[in-house]
Design a protein around this motif. Sequence first.
Motif, PDB file in Angstrom:
ATOM      1  N   LEU A 486       0.806  -1.220   0.000  1.00  0.00           N
ATOM      2  CA  LEU A 486       0.000   0.000   0.000  1.00  0.00           C
ATOM      3  C   LEU A 486       0.838   1.268   0.000  1.00  0.00           C
ATOM      4  O   LEU A 486       0.342   2.334  -0.391  1.00  0.00           O
ATOM      5  CB  LEU A 486      -0.937  -0.003   1.221  1.00  0.00           C
ATOM      6  N   SER A 487       2.081   1.154   0.443  1.00  0.00           N
ATOM      7  CA  SER A 487       2.936   2.352   0.406  1.00  0.00           C
ATOM      8  C   SER A 487       3.260   2.768  -1.024  1.00  0.00           C
ATOM      9  O   SER A 487       3.761   3.872  -1.261  1.00  0.00           O
ATOM     10  CB  SER A 487       4.223   2.103   1.189  1.00  0.00           C
ATOM     11  N   ASP A 488       3.006   1.894  -2.000  1.00  0.00           N
ATOM     12  CA  ASP A 488       3.225   2.237  -3.408  1.00  0.00           C
ATOM     13  C   ASP A 488       2.077   3.042  -4.001  1.00  0.00           C
ATOM     14  O   ASP A 488       2.163   3.484  -5.144  1.00  0.00           O
ATOM     15  CB  ASP A 488       3.412   0.958  -4.233  1.00  0.00           C
ATOM     16  N   VAL A 489       0.961   3.187  -3.259  1.00  0.00           N
ATOM     17  CA  VAL A 489      -0.221   3.882  -3.788  1.00  0.00           C
ATOM     18  C   VAL A 489       0.027   5.392  -3.735  1.00  0.00           C
ATOM     19  O   VAL A 489       0.346   5.952  -2.685  1.00  0.00           O
ATOM     20  CB  VAL A 489      -1.485   3.523  -2.992  1.00  0.00           C
ATOM     21  N   GLN A 490      -0.150   6.039  -4.891  1.00  0.00           N
ATOM     22  CA  GLN A 490       0.014   7.496  -4.969  1.00  0.00           C
ATOM     23  C   GLN A 490      -1.321   8.211  -4.790  1.00  0.00           C
ATOM     24  O   GLN A 490      -1.420   9.191  -4.059  1.00  0.00           O
ATOM     25  CB  GLN A 490       0.632   7.862  -6.324  1.00  0.00           C
ATOM     26  N   SER A 491      -2.376   7.722  -5.436  1.00  0.00           N
ATOM     27  CA  SER A 491      -3.711   8.299  -5.297  1.00  0.00           C
ATOM     28  C   SER A 491      -4.751   7.221  -5.578  1.00  0.00           C
ATOM     29  O   SER A 491      -4.457   6.234  -6.262  1.00  0.00           O
ATOM     30  CB  SER A 491      -3.909   9.492  -6.242  1.00  0.00           C
ATOM     31  N   SER A 492      -5.974   7.435  -5.046  1.00  0.00           N
ATOM     32  CA  SER A 492      -7.011   6.397  -5.203  1.00  0.00           C
ATOM     33  C   SER A 492      -8.395   7.040  -5.239  1.00  0.00           C
ATOM     34  O   SER A 492      -9.207   6.830  -4.337  1.00  0.00           O
ATOM     35  CB  SER A 492      -6.925   5.385  -4.057  1.00  0.00           C
ATOM     36  N   PRO A 493      -8.707   7.827  -6.275  1.00  0.00           N
ATOM     37  CA  PRO A 493     -10.003   8.509  -6.317  1.00  0.00           C
ATOM     38  C   PRO A 493     -11.149   7.590  -6.772  1.00  0.00           C
ATOM     39  O   PRO A 493     -10.953   6.652  -7.537  1.00  0.00           O
ATOM     40  CB  PRO A 493      -9.764   9.618  -7.333  1.00  0.00           C
ATOM     41  N   VAL A 536      -6.739   3.535  -9.044  1.00  0.00           N
ATOM     42  CA  VAL A 536      -5.565   3.570  -8.168  1.00  0.00           C
ATOM     43  C   VAL A 536      -4.340   3.871  -9.024  1.00  0.00           C
ATOM     44  O   VAL A 536      -4.077   3.167 -10.009  1.00  0.00           O
ATOM     45  CB  VAL A 536      -5.382   2.237  -7.422  1.00  0.00           C
ATOM     46  N   GLN A 537      -3.606   4.930  -8.680  1.00  0.00           N
ATOM     47  CA  GLN A 537      -2.374   5.301  -9.348  1.00  0.00           C
ATOM     48  C   GLN A 537      -1.208   4.938  -8.445  1.00  0.00           C
ATOM     49  O   GLN A 537      -1.174   5.326  -7.276  1.00  0.00           O
ATOM     50  CB  GLN A 537      -2.350   6.809  -9.649  1.00  0.00           C
ATOM     51  N   LEU A 538      -0.227   4.156  -8.958  1.00  0.00           N
ATOM     52  CA  LEU A 538       0.914   3.730  -8.162  1.00  0.00           C
ATOM     53  C   LEU A 538       2.118   4.636  -8.408  1.00  0.00           C
ATOM     54  O   LEU A 538       2.251   5.271  -9.473  1.00  0.00           O
ATOM     55  CB  LEU A 538       1.289   2.286  -8.507  1.00  0.00           C
ATOM     56  N   ASN A 539       3.004   4.661  -7.420  1.00  0.00           N
ATOM     57  CA  ASN A 539       4.228   5.444  -7.570  1.00  0.00           C
ATOM     58  C   ASN A 539       5.097   4.943  -8.716  1.00  0.00           C
ATOM     59  O   ASN A 539       5.849   5.701  -9.328  1.00  0.00           O
ATOM     60  CB  ASN A 539       5.042   5.392  -6.269  1.00  0.00           C
ATOM     61  N   SER A 540       4.991   3.627  -8.991  1.00  0.00           N
ATOM     62  CA  SER A 540       5.820   3.038 -10.047  1.00  0.00           C
ATOM     63  C   SER A 540       5.386   3.465 -11.435  1.00  0.00           C
ATOM     64  O   SER A 540       6.077   3.184 -12.422  1.00  0.00           O
ATOM     65  CB  SER A 540       5.760   1.518  -9.951  1.00  0.00           C
ATOM     66  N   GLY A 541       4.262   4.128 -11.541  1.00  0.00           N
ATOM     67  CA  GLY A 541       3.718   4.485 -12.837  1.00  0.00           C
ATOM     68  C   GLY A 541       2.555   3.607 -13.248  1.00  0.00           C
ATOM     69  O   GLY A 541       1.831   3.919 -14.194  1.00  0.00           O
TER      70      GLY A 541
END
Length: 814
Positions: A486-493, A536-541
């Motif tokens: 979950l720490s990889d999650v950047q945003s989750s609208p 869900v947008q991840l930090n990894s892209g």
Amino acid sequence: MLLLAGFLAVGSQPVFAQSCSGLTISGAAGGSGAPAGPYRITVGQAVNITANFSFWGSLRYAKVNNLGDICGAYAGCATLTTGILNFGSGFNFATSQAGYYVFEINAYESDKCEWLCTASSIFYQNNNNCLCDQSVACFTSIGNCFSTGCRKYLRVLPLSCPTINSATCSGDNVNLQWSAVTGAAKYQVMRDGVNIWQGSWTSFLDTTATCGVNHSYDVYPVDALGGVNSNCDQNAIANCTCSCSPLAAPSNINVNPSSQYQNPVLFTWNYAFNDATDDTIFNILPSLVPSVPPPPPFTCLDQVTHDGSAERLQEIILSSEGGTNFNINLMGQNTEGVACDSCTVDNGVDCCLAPAAGVDFSWCVACRAPKIQSVVSTSCAGLPNGSLITWTDNSGVENGFAWYRGGVWWKNQGPVVAGTYTTTDCTSGFPFGTIYGVRCFTNACPVPIDGAGAACSLNLDPSTLNLASGENGKINALLTIQNGDLSDVQSSPCSSSNVGIASVSPLNPTYSPNPATLTVTGNGSTGQSAVITCTVQLNSGGACSGSTTVNIQAPAWYQTREGDVHAEGNLSSRIRATATAPYFSLEAAGGFPGVVSYGGSYANFGSGWVAREASERWLAQSSFGSPALMTSYFDYFYQLLDRPTASGLAGPGITSANLPGGSGGVIYFNHDVLTSGAWNIGDKKIVVLVDGNFLIQDAINVGANGSLIVVSSKDMGVNQSINPSIRGIFITDEAFVSGAYYSVGGTFTRAPGSNLRLIINGTVVSRGNIELNRDLLGTNATTPAESFLYDAGLFINSYTGLWQERFTWEEIAP
């Protein structure tokens, strides 16, 4: 409590009262009935009263304060009968109220003035042919009828108190023994002032006592009318010590780091639970010597409590150990008694440690996995936009990093100190949107793990949600992340395609816990639809999304016929104005609807009515409260039916042939029960006790003279994929679910909904919720999704072991 039963035939011609030859009380001990020598009985005991009084008179009685008092002096003086008192069998009299009672005959003249006796019960005769004006001048006293023996006295003695002979421990249970009491029909066992049992035996085994606690016990006698002598407090004390049950060692222990280069570490093991090892604590213990358990006192890496619900167990822990072999030992701790503190040594009484078992392993923890913080678009000369990657090194002790792009190794990078860095990728063929990953390696563990950066998938369940306008529904959003967390999650609208039709909350779920629960509110009109989408947008892209279509439609509703309905909370069945019969409680042909009551703040019947006729719309706001003696329906019936022995049949599937034969009987299952094939009861009278869940999977057919009662200690329901003919009385301590199924692994599970109508002929009683989750979709406009039709025959024909005698009735011919 008072019981009087009898029948008297009375002549039709009025005559004058004449002589009295006596009043007789039989079935009592001692005395003549005079004030100095009253008859004697105990509470609940019956006597027979006969009288012989020429022509007309009245027989009456009262509870008096003193022997010698007359009936007329008390406001409670009651008439038993009036007429020619020359009957033979008379009246049966019994009471649960101790004290003195007087029975007497009072003269009576029916021709003129009916009651002609004064409060002192003197016999008067109308000698002046007056009208019935009660004038004293019209009547002449001709004597006291009591002088001819027309008054008798009875002393009713209270039940004596039983003597508790013993209150001893049997394992973790308390065994009570007490002396019998003359006149007692039953006994109540009180524990710490609360009634826990009632029955006719003079012994009781308390299997629900808390070991290590001083429990106080009393036994109260109960007479034949149900009267209780509650002045029998003896306060017998019992305190049972919990025993320590031996525990087996865990098996198949495995230690799997989630990555060769990082914490946490995943421990898995097997354990065969039984009743003695429920709620077991496992201590995860390190040892620097391979395969050798550490000596006490132990130092725990972690302590894990499991409730015995699964045999395959696992736990994730963080450890600072690494780079060497060492041993992990799992030791079970029995918390049925006093729990041990952390990893204390086994003392043989309160704490039971299983034999040690361990596994040797090693992993590299010198470098902690770097983390990608964000991937954003960046311009690239002459090419489509590429990616600007911001990442963090967590340790600064690694010898290098391996980069992955689209799941394939891209390049290696030399060591850096702990901190935050950026990497740009403008390679042709890898535009913005490519997924990236990075891993560290050391000289001791030189080969990095192959793999891509974090990726995800998002599933919204259900994919279609049908709501009425103004109704709330739930969506479970399950997020799965590969090669990350979950720490990889950047945003989750989350959003709605039209909030005027359907809105969603929260708008930014955290997915902790996972799945996240989304609340959807229907705002539109019947026939409208909207789409709920979460991304869900991840930090990894990487990114993922899921959606649910929300349809606004007429709500599902339910209906009853004849039987009374009570909800301890609010009551709601949103009946449509277009319904074929827009009424909550229907009447049968020539009958009446039931009485509907609720203990909450409102009852809502939508666009319908509680009943068809305005004069029969009976609706009451009333609460049953919490009956102190009915803590469990299952326990009540189990005790009432003399605690039957378990059937021994393997479950959970039970066929009609497995049920009692002949005229019927009682069968008890100590496991979950699923009906297998149709249950054809015929005219048998059957009670099924299920100490577990009960699921109906096919038709239940009961004959016109038969009865079926099912009582379960856990959830009860009907398979969501069927709509069979069901007849019976269904009682549960937990929830009744109109749509459910038995999932793989043996779990009673609520179904998301069924579009099949359910009709139950009989009665449903639940101490928990009644969960009606069927939905007829477009047919909701005219038809209820669930119908409950009261069937009195199931009660009338019920198993005779459920009948309790409450009174005696005698009919005497003229």
